[in-house]
Design a protein around this motif. Structure first.
Motif, PDB file in Angstrom:
ATOM      1  N   ASN A 142       0.890  -1.173   0.136  1.00 18.68           N
ATOM      2  CA  ASN A 142       0.020   0.087  -0.005  1.00 18.68           C
ATOM      3  C   ASN A 142       0.704   1.182   0.040  1.00 18.68           C
ATOM      4  O   ASN A 142       0.536   2.203  -0.802  1.00 18.68           O
ATOM      5  CB  ASN A 142      -0.833  -0.121   1.331  1.00 18.68           C
ATOM      6  N   LEU A 143       1.925   1.101   0.860  1.00 20.07           N
ATOM      7  CA  LEU A 143       2.917   2.645   0.706  1.00 20.07           C
ATOM      8  C   LEU A 143       3.585   2.628  -0.779  1.00 20.07           C
ATOM      9  O   LEU A 143       3.826   3.788  -0.867  1.00 20.07           O
ATOM     10  CB  LEU A 143       3.787   2.328   1.887  1.00 20.07           C
ATOM     11  N   GLN A 144       3.969   1.448  -0.851  1.00 21.84           N
ATOM     12  CA  GLN A 144       4.504   1.496  -2.523  1.00 21.84           C
ATOM     13  C   GLN A 144       3.632   2.164  -3.611  1.00 21.84           C
ATOM     14  O   GLN A 144       4.124   2.944  -4.353  1.00 21.84           O
ATOM     15  CB  GLN A 144       5.241   0.184  -2.921  1.00 21.84           C
ATOM     16  N   GLN A 145       2.338   1.748  -3.221  1.00 24.49           N
ATOM     17  CA  GLN A 145       1.337   2.229  -4.359  1.00 24.49           C
ATOM     18  C   GLN A 145       1.207   3.827  -3.975  1.00 24.49           C
ATOM     19  O   GLN A 145       0.938   4.520  -5.096  1.00 24.49           O
ATOM     20  CB  GLN A 145       0.268   1.391  -4.132  1.00 24.49           C
ATOM     21  N   ALA A 146       1.045   4.091  -3.005  1.00 19.75           N
ATOM     22  CA  ALA A 146       0.907   5.769  -2.516  1.00 19.75           C
ATOM     23  C   ALA A 146       1.949   6.431  -2.971  1.00 19.75           C
ATOM     24  O   ALA A 146       1.699   7.597  -3.462  1.00 19.75           O
ATOM     25  CB  ALA A 146       0.330   5.703  -1.145  1.00 19.75           C
ATOM     26  N   GLU A 147       3.253   5.729  -2.961  1.00 19.61           N
ATOM     27  CA  GLU A 147       4.354   6.600  -3.373  1.00 19.61           C
ATOM     28  C   GLU A 147       4.158   6.678  -4.930  1.00 19.61           C
ATOM     29  O   GLU A 147       4.569   7.794  -5.298  1.00 19.61           O
ATOM     30  CB  GLU A 147       5.667   5.927  -2.801  1.00 19.61           C
ATOM     31  N   THR A 148       4.088   5.652  -5.559  1.00 23.05           N
ATOM     32  CA  THR A 148       3.697   5.646  -7.016  1.00 23.05           C
ATOM     33  C   THR A 148       2.871   6.754  -7.528  1.00 23.05           C
ATOM     34  O   THR A 148       3.154   7.660  -8.669  1.00 23.05           O
ATOM     35  CB  THR A 148       3.333   4.299  -7.573  1.00 23.05           C
ATOM     36  N   LEU A 149       1.725   6.827  -6.859  1.00 22.43           N
ATOM     37  CA  LEU A 149       0.640   7.635  -7.343  1.00 22.43           C
ATOM     38  C   LEU A 149       1.117   9.188  -6.919  1.00 22.43           C
ATOM     39  O   LEU A 149       0.737  10.000  -7.852  1.00 22.43           O
ATOM     40  CB  LEU A 149      -0.699   7.202  -6.768  1.00 22.43           C
ATOM     41  N   LYS A 150       1.701   9.408  -5.697  1.00 24.51           N
ATOM     42  CA  LYS A 150       1.934  10.614  -5.471  1.00 24.51           C
ATOM     43  C   LYS A 150       3.022  11.350  -6.473  1.00 24.51           C
ATOM     44  O   LYS A 150       2.982  12.216  -6.831  1.00 24.51           O
ATOM     45  CB  LYS A 150       2.766  10.794  -4.147  1.00 24.51           C
ATOM     46  N   PHE A 151       3.846  10.265  -6.904  1.00 24.88           N
ATOM     47  CA  PHE A 151       5.163  10.590  -7.951  1.00 24.88           C
ATOM     48  C   PHE A 151       4.185  11.109  -9.175  1.00 24.88           C
ATOM     49  O   PHE A 151       4.504  12.070  -9.788  1.00 24.88           O
ATOM     50  CB  PHE A 151       5.731   9.361  -8.311  1.00 24.88           C
ATOM     51  N   GLY A 152       3.254  10.356  -9.651  1.00 28.68           N
ATOM     52  CA  GLY A 152       2.532  10.597 -10.755  1.00 28.68           C
ATOM     53  C   GLY A 152       1.944  12.122 -10.597  1.00 28.68           C
ATOM     54  O   GLY A 152       1.731  12.874 -11.413  1.00 28.68           O
ATOM     55  N   MET A 153       1.247  12.308  -9.442  1.00 25.76           N
ATOM     56  CA  MET A 153       0.280  13.521  -9.398  1.00 25.76           C
ATOM     57  C   MET A 153       1.541  14.743  -9.219  1.00 25.76           C
ATOM     58  O   MET A 153       0.993  15.728  -9.507  1.00 25.76           O
ATOM     59  CB  MET A 153      -0.533  13.383  -8.293  1.00 25.76           C
ATOM     60  N   LEU A 154       2.440  14.458  -8.693  1.00 25.63           N
ATOM     61  CA  LEU A 154       3.380  15.433  -8.425  1.00 25.63           C
ATOM     62  C   LEU A 154       3.963  15.962  -9.881  1.00 25.63           C
ATOM     63  O   LEU A 154       4.221  16.986 -10.266  1.00 25.63           O
ATOM     64  CB  LEU A 154       4.722  15.010  -7.604  1.00 25.63           C
TER      65      LEU A 154
END
Length: 181
Positions: free
Chosen positions: A28-40
Protein backbone atom coordinates in the motif's frame (compact mmCIF):
# COMPACT_ATOMS: atom_id res chain seq x y z
CA UNK A 1 5.17 -29.29 27.97
CA UNK A 2 2.01 -30.58 26.25
CA UNK A 3 -0.05 -27.58 27.14
CA UNK A 4 2.53 -25.34 25.44
CA UNK A 5 2.60 -27.47 22.28
CA UNK A 6 -1.07 -26.69 21.62
CA UNK A 7 -0.14 -22.98 21.55
CA UNK A 8 2.39 -23.54 18.74
CA UNK A 9 -0.20 -23.48 15.88
CA UNK A 10 -1.67 -20.27 17.29
CA UNK A 11 1.76 -18.69 17.46
CA UNK A 12 2.59 -19.72 13.88
CA UNK A 13 -0.77 -18.41 12.62
CA UNK A 14 -0.17 -15.10 14.40
CA UNK A 15 3.30 -14.78 12.88
CA UNK A 16 1.94 -15.51 9.39
CA UNK A 17 -0.81 -12.91 9.83
CA UNK A 18 1.74 -10.35 11.04
CA UNK A 19 3.99 -11.06 8.02
CA UNK A 20 0.99 -10.69 5.70
CA UNK A 21 0.09 -7.41 7.39
CA UNK A 22 3.63 -6.08 6.87
CA UNK A 23 3.60 -7.15 3.22
CA UNK A 24 0.21 -5.50 2.70
CA UNK A 25 1.32 -2.27 4.37
CA UNK A 26 4.47 -2.27 2.23
CA UNK A 27 2.40 -2.80 -0.93
CA UNK A 28 0.00 0.00 0.00
CA UNK A 29 2.81 2.44 0.81
CA UNK A 30 4.61 1.63 -2.43
CA UNK A 31 1.39 2.19 -4.38
CA UNK A 32 0.76 5.50 -2.60
CA UNK A 33 4.31 6.67 -3.40
CA UNK A 34 3.87 5.76 -7.08
CA UNK A 35 0.59 7.67 -7.29
CA UNK A 36 2.11 10.61 -5.42
CA UNK A 37 4.99 10.68 -7.94
CA UNK A 38 2.50 10.69 -10.81
CA UNK A 39 0.40 13.49 -9.40
CA UNK A 40 3.48 15.57 -8.54
CA UNK A 41 4.71 15.13 -12.12
CA UNK A 42 1.29 16.19 -13.44
CA UNK A 43 1.19 19.18 -11.10
CA UNK A 44 4.69 20.36 -12.00
CA UNK A 45 3.92 19.93 -15.71
CA UNK A 46 0.72 21.94 -15.29
CA UNK A 47 2.38 24.69 -13.29
CA UNK A 48 5.22 25.05 -15.83
CA UNK A 49 2.74 25.13 -18.72
CA UNK A 50 0.64 27.80 -17.02
CA UNK A 51 3.65 29.98 -16.19
CA UNK A 52 5.36 29.63 -19.57
CA UNK A 53 2.07 29.88 -21.45
CA UNK A 54 1.03 33.04 -19.59
CA UNK A 55 4.35 34.71 -20.34
CA UNK A 56 4.46 33.58 -23.98
CA UNK A 57 0.79 34.38 -24.61
CA UNK A 58 1.46 38.09 -24.26
CA UNK A 59 4.24 37.98 -26.86
CA UNK A 60 2.67 35.57 -29.37
CA UNK A 61 0.54 36.04 -32.42
CA UNK A 62 -1.35 33.88 -34.88
CA UNK A 63 -1.57 30.17 -34.09
CA UNK A 64 0.98 30.31 -31.23
CA UNK A 65 -1.38 32.57 -29.33
CA UNK A 66 -4.08 29.91 -29.50
CA UNK A 67 -1.53 27.23 -28.64
CA UNK A 68 -0.55 28.93 -25.38
CA UNK A 69 -4.14 29.86 -24.64
CA UNK A 70 -5.25 26.21 -24.85
CA UNK A 71 -2.22 25.10 -22.81
CA UNK A 72 -3.28 27.44 -20.01
CA UNK A 73 -6.88 26.21 -20.05
CA UNK A 74 -5.85 22.58 -20.24
CA UNK A 75 -3.37 22.85 -17.39
CA UNK A 76 -5.77 24.62 -15.07
CA UNK A 77 -7.74 21.37 -15.21
CA UNK A 78 -4.52 19.37 -14.71
CA UNK A 79 -3.55 21.31 -11.61
CA UNK A 80 -7.02 20.82 -10.11
CA UNK A 81 -6.86 17.07 -10.77
CA UNK A 82 -3.32 16.76 -9.42
CA UNK A 83 -4.14 18.79 -6.32
CA UNK A 84 -7.29 16.80 -5.56
CA UNK A 85 -5.53 13.47 -6.04
CA UNK A 86 -2.54 14.54 -3.94
CA UNK A 87 -4.88 15.63 -1.16
CA UNK A 88 -6.61 12.24 -1.26
CA UNK A 89 -3.33 10.29 -1.35
CA UNK A 90 -1.68 12.28 1.44
CA UNK A 91 -4.72 12.34 3.72
CA UNK A 92 -5.47 8.61 3.44
CA UNK A 93 -3.77 6.09 5.70
CA UNK A 94 -2.49 3.73 3.03
CA UNK A 95 -0.68 1.45 5.48
CA UNK A 96 -3.87 0.90 7.49
CA UNK A 97 -5.95 -0.50 4.62
CA UNK A 98 -7.29 -4.02 4.92
CA UNK A 99 -6.72 -6.61 2.21
CA UNK A 100 -10.18 -6.15 0.63
CA UNK A 101 -9.77 -2.36 0.66
CA UNK A 102 -6.29 -2.63 -0.85
CA UNK A 103 -7.55 -4.90 -3.59
CA UNK A 104 -10.47 -2.60 -4.37
CA UNK A 105 -8.25 0.50 -4.42
CA UNK A 106 -5.55 -1.12 -6.53
CA UNK A 107 -7.84 -2.45 -9.23
CA UNK A 108 -9.88 0.77 -9.12
CA UNK A 109 -6.72 2.78 -9.81
CA UNK A 110 -5.80 0.44 -12.62
CA UNK A 111 -9.24 0.76 -14.24
CA UNK A 112 -9.03 4.53 -13.96
CA UNK A 113 -5.59 4.59 -15.56
CA UNK A 114 -6.69 2.34 -18.44
CA UNK A 115 -9.68 4.63 -19.01
CA UNK A 116 -7.33 7.60 -18.92
CA UNK A 117 -5.09 5.99 -21.55
CA UNK A 118 -8.13 5.63 -23.79
CA UNK A 119 -8.96 9.30 -23.26
CA UNK A 120 -5.37 10.25 -24.02
CA UNK A 121 -5.60 8.49 -27.38
CA UNK A 122 -8.89 10.32 -28.00
CA UNK A 123 -7.15 13.63 -27.19
CA UNK A 124 -4.41 12.82 -29.70
CA UNK A 125 -7.04 12.07 -32.34
CA UNK A 126 -8.94 15.28 -31.52
CA UNK A 127 -5.74 17.31 -31.82
CA UNK A 128 -4.92 15.68 -35.15
CA UNK A 129 -8.48 16.39 -36.33
CA UNK A 130 -8.22 20.07 -35.38
CA UNK A 131 -4.87 20.38 -37.11
CA UNK A 132 -6.32 18.81 -40.25
CA UNK A 133 -9.47 20.93 -40.00
CA UNK A 134 -7.29 24.05 -39.89
CA UNK A 135 -6.41 23.49 -43.55
CA UNK A 136 -9.93 24.22 -44.77
CA UNK A 137 -11.44 26.38 -42.05
CA UNK A 138 -11.68 30.15 -41.89
CA UNK A 139 -10.49 29.76 -38.27
CA UNK A 140 -7.28 28.09 -39.43
CA UNK A 141 -4.97 29.78 -36.92
CA UNK A 142 -7.24 28.94 -33.98
CA UNK A 143 -7.74 25.30 -34.96
CA UNK A 144 -4.05 24.80 -35.67
CA UNK A 145 -2.96 26.28 -32.33
CA UNK A 146 -5.57 24.37 -30.36
CA UNK A 147 -4.77 21.15 -32.22
CA UNK A 148 -1.05 21.48 -31.50
CA UNK A 149 -1.75 22.11 -27.83
CA UNK A 150 -4.12 19.17 -27.48
CA UNK A 151 -1.62 16.85 -29.18
CA UNK A 152 1.15 18.00 -26.82
CA UNK A 153 -1.00 17.61 -23.70
CA UNK A 154 -2.44 14.29 -24.88
CA UNK A 155 1.03 12.92 -25.58
CA UNK A 156 2.30 13.95 -22.14
CA UNK A 157 -0.72 12.41 -20.44
CA UNK A 158 -0.33 9.22 -22.46
CA UNK A 159 3.31 8.86 -21.43
CA UNK A 160 2.50 9.63 -17.79
CA UNK A 161 -0.41 7.17 -17.67
CA UNK A 162 1.58 4.37 -19.34
CA UNK A 163 4.45 4.89 -16.87
CA UNK A 164 2.01 4.79 -13.93
CA UNK A 165 0.37 1.62 -15.27
CA UNK A 166 3.75 -0.08 -15.62
CA UNK A 167 4.82 0.99 -12.12
CA UNK A 168 1.52 -0.15 -10.58
CA UNK A 169 1.30 -3.43 -12.51
CA UNK A 170 4.70 -4.66 -11.29
CA UNK A 171 3.67 -5.21 -7.64
CA UNK A 172 0.24 -6.63 -8.56
CA UNK A 173 1.63 -10.17 -8.24
CA UNK A 174 2.54 -9.39 -4.62
CA UNK A 175 -1.10 -8.41 -3.93
CA UNK A 176 -2.39 -11.53 -5.65
CA UNK A 177 -0.13 -13.70 -3.49
CA UNK A 178 -1.65 -12.12 -0.40
CA UNK A 179 -5.11 -13.04 -1.65
CA UNK A 180 -4.26 -16.75 -1.85
CA UNK A 181 -5.25 -18.75 1.22
Amino acid sequence: MRKYLCLLPLLLTGLAAHAQGNALASFNLQQAETLKFGMLALGIWALLNILIGSFRLTKSSRNKRYFYQMNIYWNIVHIIIAGGCLYFILSANAAGRTLPESTRFHFGYMQLLYLSIGLDVAFLMLGAYLKERSRISPKAEQYLGWGQSIVLQGFFLLVLDVVLVILLEQPTEQLLRLLQP
